[in-house]
Design an enzyme around this catalytic site. Sequence first.
Site, PDB file in Angstrom:
ATOM      1  N   GLY A  28      59.452  52.266 -41.480  1.00  0.00           N
ATOM      2  CA  GLY A  28      59.493  52.493 -42.916  1.00  0.00           C
ATOM      3  C   GLY A  28      58.520  51.622 -43.674  1.00  0.00           C
ATOM      4  O   GLY A  28      57.890  52.064 -44.649  1.00  0.00           O
ATOM      5  N   SER A  38      65.647  54.254 -51.137  1.00  0.00           N
ATOM      6  CA  SER A  38      65.054  53.138 -50.400  1.00  0.00           C
ATOM      7  C   SER A  38      64.410  52.150 -51.355  1.00  0.00           C
ATOM      8  O   SER A  38      63.552  52.529 -52.161  1.00  0.00           O
ATOM      9  CB  SER A  38      64.000  53.636 -49.406  1.00  0.00           C
ATOM     10  OG  SER A  38      63.371  52.542 -48.767  1.00  0.00           O
ATOM     11  N   SER A  39      64.792  50.886 -51.226  1.00  0.00           N
ATOM     12  CA  SER A  39      64.144  49.845 -52.029  1.00  0.00           C
ATOM     13  C   SER A  39      62.681  49.685 -51.649  1.00  0.00           C
ATOM     14  O   SER A  39      61.886  49.126 -52.410  1.00  0.00           O
ATOM     15  CB  SER A  39      64.872  48.508 -51.835  1.00  0.00           C
ATOM     16  OG  SER A  39      64.693  48.027 -50.504  1.00  0.00           O
ATOM     17  N   GLU A  51      71.372  47.475 -43.752  1.00  0.00           N
ATOM     18  CA  GLU A  51      70.907  47.396 -42.368  1.00  0.00           C
ATOM     19  C   GLU A  51      71.921  46.711 -41.446  1.00  0.00           C
ATOM     20  O   GLU A  51      71.845  46.835 -40.224  1.00  0.00           O
ATOM     21  CB  GLU A  51      69.574  46.655 -42.300  1.00  0.00           C
ATOM     22  CG  GLU A  51      69.648  45.194 -42.703  1.00  0.00           C
ATOM     23  CD  GLU A  51      68.261  44.593 -42.923  1.00  0.00           C
ATOM     24  OE1 GLU A  51      68.013  43.499 -42.416  1.00  0.00           O
ATOM     25  OE2 GLU A  51      67.437  45.223 -43.613  1.00  0.00           O
ATOM     26  N   HIS A  98      67.738  56.722 -42.808  1.00  0.00           N
ATOM     27  CA  HIS A  98      67.050  55.647 -42.100  1.00  0.00           C
ATOM     28  C   HIS A  98      66.445  56.172 -40.791  1.00  0.00           C
ATOM     29  O   HIS A  98      66.150  57.359 -40.664  1.00  0.00           O
ATOM     30  CB  HIS A  98      68.006  54.477 -41.864  1.00  0.00           C
ATOM     31  CG  HIS A  98      68.075  53.538 -43.028  1.00  0.00           C
ATOM     32  ND1 HIS A  98      68.160  52.175 -42.892  1.00  0.00           N
ATOM     33  CD2 HIS A  98      68.045  53.763 -44.351  1.00  0.00           C
ATOM     34  CE1 HIS A  98      68.190  51.603 -44.083  1.00  0.00           C
ATOM     35  NE2 HIS A  98      68.127  52.559 -44.991  1.00  0.00           N
ATOM     36  N   ARG A 110      72.365  57.161 -39.786  1.00  0.00           N
ATOM     37  CA  ARG A 110      73.176  56.137 -39.130  1.00  0.00           C
ATOM     38  C   ARG A 110      74.674  56.365 -39.303  1.00  0.00           C
ATOM     39  O   ARG A 110      75.454  56.000 -38.419  1.00  0.00           O
ATOM     40  CB  ARG A 110      72.776  54.743 -39.643  1.00  0.00           C
ATOM     41  CG  ARG A 110      71.463  54.257 -39.066  1.00  0.00           C
ATOM     42  CD  ARG A 110      71.037  52.913 -39.595  1.00  0.00           C
ATOM     43  NE  ARG A 110      69.893  52.406 -38.824  1.00  0.00           N
ATOM     44  CZ  ARG A 110      69.134  51.380 -39.200  1.00  0.00           C
ATOM     45  NH1 ARG A 110      69.377  50.753 -40.337  1.00  0.00           N
ATOM     46  NH2 ARG A 110      68.127  50.995 -38.438  1.00  0.00           N
ATOM     47  N   ARG A 141      69.052  49.542 -34.175  1.00  0.00           N
ATOM     48  CA  ARG A 141      70.354  48.966 -34.549  1.00  0.00           C
ATOM     49  C   ARG A 141      71.523  49.739 -33.933  1.00  0.00           C
ATOM     50  O   ARG A 141      72.608  49.187 -33.755  1.00  0.00           O
ATOM     51  CB  ARG A 141      70.472  48.879 -36.066  1.00  0.00           C
ATOM     52  CG  ARG A 141      69.377  47.991 -36.663  1.00  0.00           C
ATOM     53  CD  ARG A 141      69.752  47.375 -37.979  1.00  0.00           C
ATOM     54  NE  ARG A 141      68.587  46.771 -38.605  1.00  0.00           N
ATOM     55  CZ  ARG A 141      68.103  45.554 -38.318  1.00  0.00           C
ATOM     56  NH1 ARG A 141      68.702  44.827 -37.394  1.00  0.00           N
ATOM     57  NH2 ARG A 141      67.035  45.086 -38.934  1.00  0.00           N
TER      58      ARG A 141
END
Length: 457
Positions: A109, A183-184, A331, A358, A362, A403
């Site tokens: 990303g 998304s930041s 996250e 993501h 997720r 993750r």
Amino acid sequence: MTETPALPALWPAPLADGTVRATVTVPGSKSVTNRALVLAALAAEPGWVRRPLRSRDSQLMSDALRALGVGIEETVSSSSAGDGAGGEAWRIIPAALHGPTTVDVGNAGTVMRFLPPVATLADGDIRFDGDPRSYERPLGPVITALRTLGARIDDDGRGALPMTVQGGGALEGGTVEIDASNSSQFVSALLLSAPRFNQGVEVRHVGGKLPSMPHIRMTVEMLRAAGAQVDTPEAGGEKDVWRVAPSALLGRDMVVEPDLSNAQPFLAAALITGGTVTIPDWPRRTTQPGDALRRIFTEMGGSCELTDAGLVFTGTGKIHGIDVDLSEVGELTPGIAAVAALADSDSVLRGVAHLRLHETDRLAALTKEINALGGDVTETADGLRIRPRRMHGGTFHTYDDHRMATAGAVIGLAVEGVRIENVATTAKTLPDFPKMWTDMLAGDAGGSGAPGAGAGA
């Protein structure tokens, strides 16, 4: 990077046969490394990035910057600052950015979002492509914002990869509105290159709640450290508005902190087994979202102390459920969900609807994989409800998501017979994870080739 043995397609997650007592050296932060590389590449003079993370995501970023003309010399050195930050260091030598070239973003990303604004400053066409999943990840708001600021981008109307930025050597900049609720990174992408825009930039977020605000604060602090002038909501500015003035960036000597989010599985091991894990060099002040683990895992049954040796985290072997808003630290959700599946009461994880966009969806992935092992997870509108159940072995799929892989390993500590499909995907941000994991269980230190520190406690 030293070559590691090939990993099996289904990696047997080790079952803990006692309490974990180890010191684990965690490699550097991916978020800090990739921001530091961009800022150094845009500086007016050479600079250093020390203790960088060497992983797939950081390699994609450095390869892309090299393709644009930036010099990156990888060395091993001692710190000129005398702060003990010796070891691997990358000297970044800025240059006139140019094309034509192609940037491979993989599924990173930070690369797919941070580099299109950089590419507008290049002379020539810069094509962006990546893994199939990268085509599905949101990028449209960044494309639209760059066009508003004067960029020419050919994406065939997709609002996604693949695309070509027609670099003109400069970008006018100015004021732009963007919906960054997915998304930041959309905000960070515009801010990082803004000092090089003719008018700088004023970014106005106009959507729902911004996720992962610590990452925007990280971007702002690193910009200021490089000499940029940034006005933020935290500094008394308008809500959800950031202003960056045009200026030259300074070549700095930037030291990368350990990746606190990547410390999560090791801290979880202490929590689950009633052991103690020490993470050296844990910063006393940081913008990293992973610092929230100290609070969250303490609420779930552990205790921690910041010492001269680092963060010392101890579990009791009892794990409590938690009701927690993870919107700023999304996250961490996979690892927390894995621990919650082993708790003594129900958990509700909230504020993370954006995780559906993501590396994989997720929320759906965690629900499917934990339930396949006998768990009881239900998706909610913005998160997960987890009811602990006795679980059994089976295959835990990762969906090429690092993750997910570490979450499966955490469950495997307490559930016999868990096999992780494609554990090698952890190389995205945590190289050598399987070895670090087995070394931890043996009481040794782990992490990016660091010498072992032996058992702690």
